[in-house]
Scaffold this motif. Structure first.
Motif, PDB file in Angstrom:
ATOM      1  N   LEU A 100     -61.922 -28.758  31.285  1.00 54.00           N
ATOM      2  CA  LEU A 100     -61.237 -27.924  30.294  1.00 54.00           C
ATOM      3  C   LEU A 100     -62.232 -27.007  29.591  1.00 54.00           C
ATOM      4  CD1 LEU A 100     -58.873 -30.559  28.587  1.00 54.00           C
ATOM      5  CD2 LEU A 100     -58.436 -29.139  30.583  1.00 54.00           C
ATOM      6  N   THR A 101     -61.745 -25.835  29.202  1.00 52.74           N
ATOM      7  CA  THR A 101     -62.603 -24.906  28.457  1.00 52.74           C
ATOM      8  C   THR A 101     -62.772 -25.434  27.026  1.00 52.74           C
ATOM      9  OG1 THR A 101     -60.714 -23.656  27.722  1.00 52.74           O
ATOM     10  CG2 THR A 101     -61.752 -22.908  29.758  1.00 52.74           C
ATOM     11  N   GLU A 104     -59.524 -25.384  25.170  1.00 58.61           N
ATOM     12  CA  GLU A 104     -58.585 -26.373  25.739  1.00 58.61           C
ATOM     13  C   GLU A 104     -58.973 -27.789  25.318  1.00 58.61           C
ATOM     14  OE1 GLU A 104     -57.225 -24.011  29.820  1.00 58.61           O
ATOM     15  OE2 GLU A 104     -58.982 -25.315  29.847  1.00 58.61           O
ATOM     16  N   THR A 107     -57.734 -28.050  21.640  1.00 60.25           N
ATOM     17  CA  THR A 107     -56.271 -28.102  21.446  1.00 60.25           C
ATOM     18  C   THR A 107     -55.649 -29.385  22.018  1.00 60.25           C
ATOM     19  OG1 THR A 107     -55.972 -26.870  23.473  1.00 60.25           O
ATOM     20  CG2 THR A 107     -55.874 -25.597  21.444  1.00 60.25           C
ATOM     21  N   PHE A 108     -56.378 -30.016  22.920  1.00 67.16           N
ATOM     22  CA  PHE A 108     -55.795 -31.142  23.647  1.00 67.16           C
ATOM     23  C   PHE A 108     -55.162 -32.205  22.745  1.00 67.16           C
ATOM     24  CE2 PHE A 108     -55.967 -35.077  26.082  1.00 67.16           C
ATOM     25  CZ  PHE A 108     -55.263 -34.693  27.213  1.00 67.16           C
TER      26      PHE A 108
END
Lengths: 227, 830
Positions: A100-101, A104, A107-108
């Protein structure tokens, strides 16, 4: 008000058929809003205690209460909402999801609890830690300090009441370590969270409201910071 | 030079990846070993037992009666006691019970005394064949008794004769040759031949003259003497050179299976590559440490190559053992087609061939992963770093060299260079196409804005470092494409010829009607029908270029060396249209004209204006092509390759053929009426004949499908290898998800969805390629209508998805039980 209560906790590990006692009869209370530092030499049981308090592991004996709720024997799925919304964890080795960036990763946790404002919150946090320009970068494209800043943002996105940090500067150089520590304390204050931090550094311990010291898995000393 | 302790430790600690590696090698060997043995044994048996199979030393064959010159020579040799000979006539005819109207089509073998010179015909009574087959007697297959409800001692009417059933035949030396027979066997003594009155001009009869030489050393000399006298229609061969139809058929079938075997080898090769890559990734730190203490890349590569070859040896041994098992299975599946007294064993040639190909495959497919060792830096000890392989000239040269060695192995195995090269190019094109599609789909998916967290995480999983996503999709797609395509073509063939069998399509064929019987036959038939005159002929030259019969017979599929049925008429059939030219025949062309069916162009390129020379009953006839016809639809309606103007062929020796549509219940009655009145006319119930062919084809297609399952196994092994290789990464993800508050069900859903995506992409790509491929085969090769079978296609995709999910599920479930803290501690300690 005690946000966490640990009562006579023990922790043993079985290592190749040998039972090793890591923690013995540790009892402690964490007051809401304080910055508590758990200190001690390497192998004293700091990380184990932090993991138990955060509900990442289960004690062999004793009880742990979080916001008055006994979490000692909770099932993994019962612990999931607590891990998601009540606590945030910052690790020494960052532990960012490699696929994931940066944004990302942040926000996960918010997306797990279906927060529609996850993206916006992540942007704000990234801006706050000065990494907005690197939001699309993957963990392997970030430096150690940057990874830890992303990890802090991830820990804070759901505005947890308790923030756990295990040697958050352990893998960073001193300059980056200082920056991260300052950031962690500032954000803790901004979010009015309780911070429980494990470290072997006296310099970091000096910033705490209260310090508890572990030696050979036992609570060796507890003192209020008066500086 | 090798480091013994390091080498032994690495070899024994290869763990699950080593098992996958060994299984992939096993898989690549199984089919080669089993098929090679079977092909070799069958070929040897057909050659060694050829004397028994053909029942003679020299075999003279013709579609026309044996010429006087040749007959005289055979007789003079026999008079000189140099040979013994027996004439044999094979043809289909109707046979019926004397006191009942029931009749059926039977395969007659009329034999002279002395037959068979070699081999043994086993009768139910155990008595000697030659003693039992006296004039007036017949020996029949048990099936005939069963079908007509007859028994030993009953009498049958065949042609114009009444003959008594005296025994049943249990075993014939040339059994495999009769596998496709449309009716049960009847042996008749040649003394009854004239009384049968079935040898009419133009009838479909196979004339054989079997010869046993008195002195074996004279075999070749006598054969060449007979060859010199033989006419164009006559073929003289020794038992060694006579190429039976079954041999050609089995050669073609085994060749096709060998191609499937090569596809499995390629896919298993991807598995070898994937497992080796994962093995090296698992040992990345060890390799980095070795480099840090001064080991050179070549030294490390040698160690791992040696490990790979030791694993390969284990795989090859297991492959041979399983090959023996598969060999046995193939034996029982194809038993009716194979020569008798053939025991299933692995041959030395098969073992050596599989050994060489197995090691070559390992060398080829471990080349790329081993290249990574060169570019792995010792700094990997301190931090995780991606290894980037520099693709320089040396790298590409090595790759091309190894690819060439692989292609050479394939060509060596299938032993047909032209088809082999087409096959390799075709497979490479298919893999390249799949790779391009896969890249494109993954590129899109990686950029697709997905709102749902579950879907997004599942998609992200496809791009997890170390995931063999591309390898899985390419190998699964390639294997599933073949299976889907075979299924779609089979379904379309079924739909065209069986399911949607048009109600007006002829189902009863009448063969060998003599022109003199036509008027009476029409009356007896009592139904309007189109009658087709048939003149049997061979093509002997095209544009003055002689047809090389030997070369033609080597051709796979149809060839110009066989006998063709010519006809004459001035109109097109209902399912024909002119593709080239204006009419069937033209007014401005001098000489004989012929209209060609475009199917002939698939055998040899011919155009309007080209000249074809035919030989009809020994008389040459040259004709110019004035039109090319095509069929609007492939069906069971009669069709003719060569159509002439009436005036050209109406005086040639001919028979007449017709086909009608009749209700199933009326078939038996009409058949019996015709047979009673015209004993020489053969009646073929085409639905029954189709059932015989379909039965054989089903058996063969089951064998092919069984083989294609091995290619799926290669795909499954790659999935397992990838799942094992990314286990740590998956555990890490699962732990992070848990620490961040995700439930177990969420994690399970993410992993399951990820695998469903893999299956969906592979299944959908495979289906798309299989649909296009099957459409092309149906439209261009089989010339039948195409249906995509949407429902079945959807099920095929779902099945692929389920396969991937089921294979990966155990690993996902075990990951769910991982405690976050233990994993995090291990990671921190690292």
């Amino acid at each position: 008000m005690h946000i966490i209560e640990a009562k006579q906790i023990h922790k043993n590990y079985a290592i190749e058929n040998r039972e090793m006692r890591i923690l013995s009869d540790v009892s402690l209370n964490v007051i809401e809003g304080e910055t508590l530092v758990i200190t001690g030499s390497s192998g004293s049981g700091k990380t184990t205690l932090l993991s138990l308090l955060a509900g990442l592991d289960k004690p062999t004996g004793g009880h742990i209460f979080m916001q008055g709720q006994d979490i000692t024997h909770m099932h993994e799925d019962e612990l999931a909402p607590l891990r998601n919304q009540t606590i945030g964890f910052v690790f020494q080795s960052f532990h960012l999801v490699p696929s994931l960036t940066a944004i990302e990763n942040i926000t996960f946790p918010a997306e797990i609890c279906k927060d529609r404002r996850a993206g916006q919150k992540a942007q704000t946090l990234l801006e706050r830690v000065g990494l907005l320009g690197r939001k699309a970068n993957y963990p392997h494209q970030l430096s150690g300090g940057e990874k830890q800043r992303v990890a802090i943002c991830r820990a804070l996105i759901n505005a947890p009441r308790i923030l756990f940090a295990d040697e958050p500067t352990g893998n960073l150089d001193s300059e980056n370590g200082q920056t991260i520590l300052r950031l962690l304390l500032d954000l803790k204050t901004e979010h009015q969270a309780t911070l429980i931090l494990a470290t072997h550094s006296n310099k970091i311990a000096a910033m705490a409201d209260r310090i508890i010291m572990l030696k050979d898995g036992r609570l060796f000393e507890e003192r209020q910071h008066v500086g | 030079m090798w480091a013994k302790p390091f080498f032994l430790k690495q070899m024994t600690r290869g763990g699950q990846q080593a098992i996958v590696f060994i299984l992939c090698v096993t898989l690549s060997i199984v089919t080669i070993s089993a098929l090679e043995s079977l092909t070799h044994q069958v070929n040897t048996a057909l050659t060694e037992d050829a004397r028994a199979l053909h029942a003679a030393d020299i075999i003279v064959r013709s579609r026309l009666s044996i010429s006087n010159n040749l007959a005289n020579q055979i007789k003079s040799l026999e008079n000189a006691a140099m040979i013994k000979s027996a004439r044999v006539y094979e043809f289909y005819s109707m046979a019926r019970a004397v006191d009942r109207p029931d009749s059926l089509l039977a395969k007659l073998k009329v034999v002279e005394k002395g037959y068979p010179f070699y081999g043994h015909i086993e009768l139910a009574s155990g008595r000697p064949f030659q003693q039992v087959l006296a004039p007036g007697n017949i020996i029949v297959a048990p099936l005939l008794l069963e079908r007509l409800g007859l028994g030993i001692g009953d009498r049958m009417k065949i042609g114009n004769s009444h003959l008594t059933i005296v025994d049943t035949v249990i075993k014939e030396p040339d059994r495999p040759l009769n596998f496709f027979a449309l009716g049960p066997r009847i042996f008749i003594s040649a003394d009854d031949l004239d009384a049968l009155d079935l040898l009419k001009k133009g009838s479909r009869i196979r004339y054989l003259w079997l010869i046993k030489v008195a002195d074996d050393s004279q075999l070749e000399a006598l054969t060449s003497r007979l060859k010199k006298t033989a006419g164009l229609e006559e073929r003289v061969n020794t038992y060694r050179t006579a190429n039976s139809r079954i041999k050609r058929f089995l050669n073609n079938f085994f060749f096709f299976l060998a191609l499937v075997g090569m596809l499995i080898l390629l896919l298993a090769g991807f598995g070898i590559q994937s497992a080796m890559g994962a093995l090296l990734r698992d040992n990345q730190k060890t390799i980095a440490i070795m480099k840090a203490i001064g080991a050179k890349s070549d030294f490390i590569i040698r160690q791992y190559l040696l490990i790979a070859f030791i694993y390969a040896t284990v795989g090859i041994i297991i492959g041979h053992l399983l090959g023996l098992l598969l060999h046995n299975l193939l034996f029982s599946a194809l038993a009716p087609l194979l020569p008798e007294a053939l025991a299933p064993t692995l041959t030395a040639t098969a073992i050596i061939k599989a050994l060489v190909i197995g090691f070559v495959a390992v060398a080829v497919f471990t080349f790329l992963p081993l290249q990574r060792v060169k570019f792995l830096k010792p700094t990997v000890i301190f931090r995780k770093e991606r290894v980037k392989v520099k693709k320089n000239i040396g790298y590409f040269c090595g790759l091309v060299m190894i690819l060439l060695v692989f292609v050479a192995s394939v060509l060596w195995h299938i032993n047909d260079y032209r088809t082999g090269i087409y096959f390799v190019l075709g497979i490479l094109a298919m893999v390249l196409l799949i790779a391009v599609f896969t890249q494109f789909v993954l590129w899109i998916l990686n950029r697709l804005p997905v709102r749902s967290l579950l879907l997004r995480q599942a998609l992200k999983g496809l791009f997890r470092p170390g995931n063999a996503t591309r390898a899985i999709i390419i190998s699964l797609t390639a294997s599933v494409t073949v299976i889907f395509a075979i299924y779609l073509v089979e379904r379309n063939l079924d739909a065209s010829f069986v399911e949607s069998y048009p109600s007006d399509t002829p189902n009863l064929f009448f063969l060998d009607i003599q022109p003199s019987q036509l008027a009476d036959f029409k009356k007896t038939l009592g139904k309007p029908a189109e009658f087709y005159p048939i003149v049997r002929a061979r093509v002997i030259a095209v544009n003055d270029e002689k047809i090389d019969r030997q070369q033609e017979r080597q051709r796979r599929g149809d060839n110009l060396a066989r006998v063709f049925n010519l006809t004459y008429r001035h109109h097109l059939l209902a399912d024909e249209r002119i593709r080239e030219g204006q009419n069937l025949f033209q007014n401005d062309v001098n000489g004989v004209q012929v209209s060609l069916l475009d199917t002939v162009q698939e055998i040899r390129s011919m155009r309007i204006g080209d000249r074809i020379t035919f030989r009809i009953q020994g008389i040459p006839l040259e004709a110019t092509i004035t039109s090319i016809r095509t069929r609007t639809k492939e069906s069971l309606r009669p069709f003719f390759y060569f159509v002439f103007p009436q005036e050209v062929l109406e005086t040639a020796p001919q028979t007449i053929f017709t086909a009608i549509n009749i209700s199933k219940t009326a078939v038996a009655d009409l058949q019996n009426r015709i047979v009673t009145r015209f004993p020489n006319i053969s009646v073929v119930d085409i639905t029954e004949a189709l059932a015989v062919v379909a039965g054989v084809m089903q058996k063969l297609s089951k064998t092919v499908r069984f083989f294609t399952v091995f290619s799926i196994a290669a795909g499954v092994l790659i999935i397992i290898s990838s799942v094992l290789a990314t286990r740590i990464a998956r555990i890490r993800e699962a732990v992070y998800y848990k620490v961040l508050g995700a439930r177990r069900s969420f994690i399970l859903k993410v992993f399951t969805l990820e695998n469903m995506f893999l299956g969906l992409i592979s299944g959908a790509l495979a289906l798309a390629i299989a649909q296009v491929g099957s459409w092309l085969i149906c439209k261009m090769v089989l010339n039948i209508d195409y249906q995509p079978f949407a429902g079945a296609s959807l099920l095929m995709i779902i099945a692929t998805m389920l396969l991937v999910v089921m294979v990966s599920l155990p690993s996902s479930l075990s990951i769910l039980n991982q405690k976050p803290v233990s994993f995090l501690r291990e990671q921190t300690q690292e």
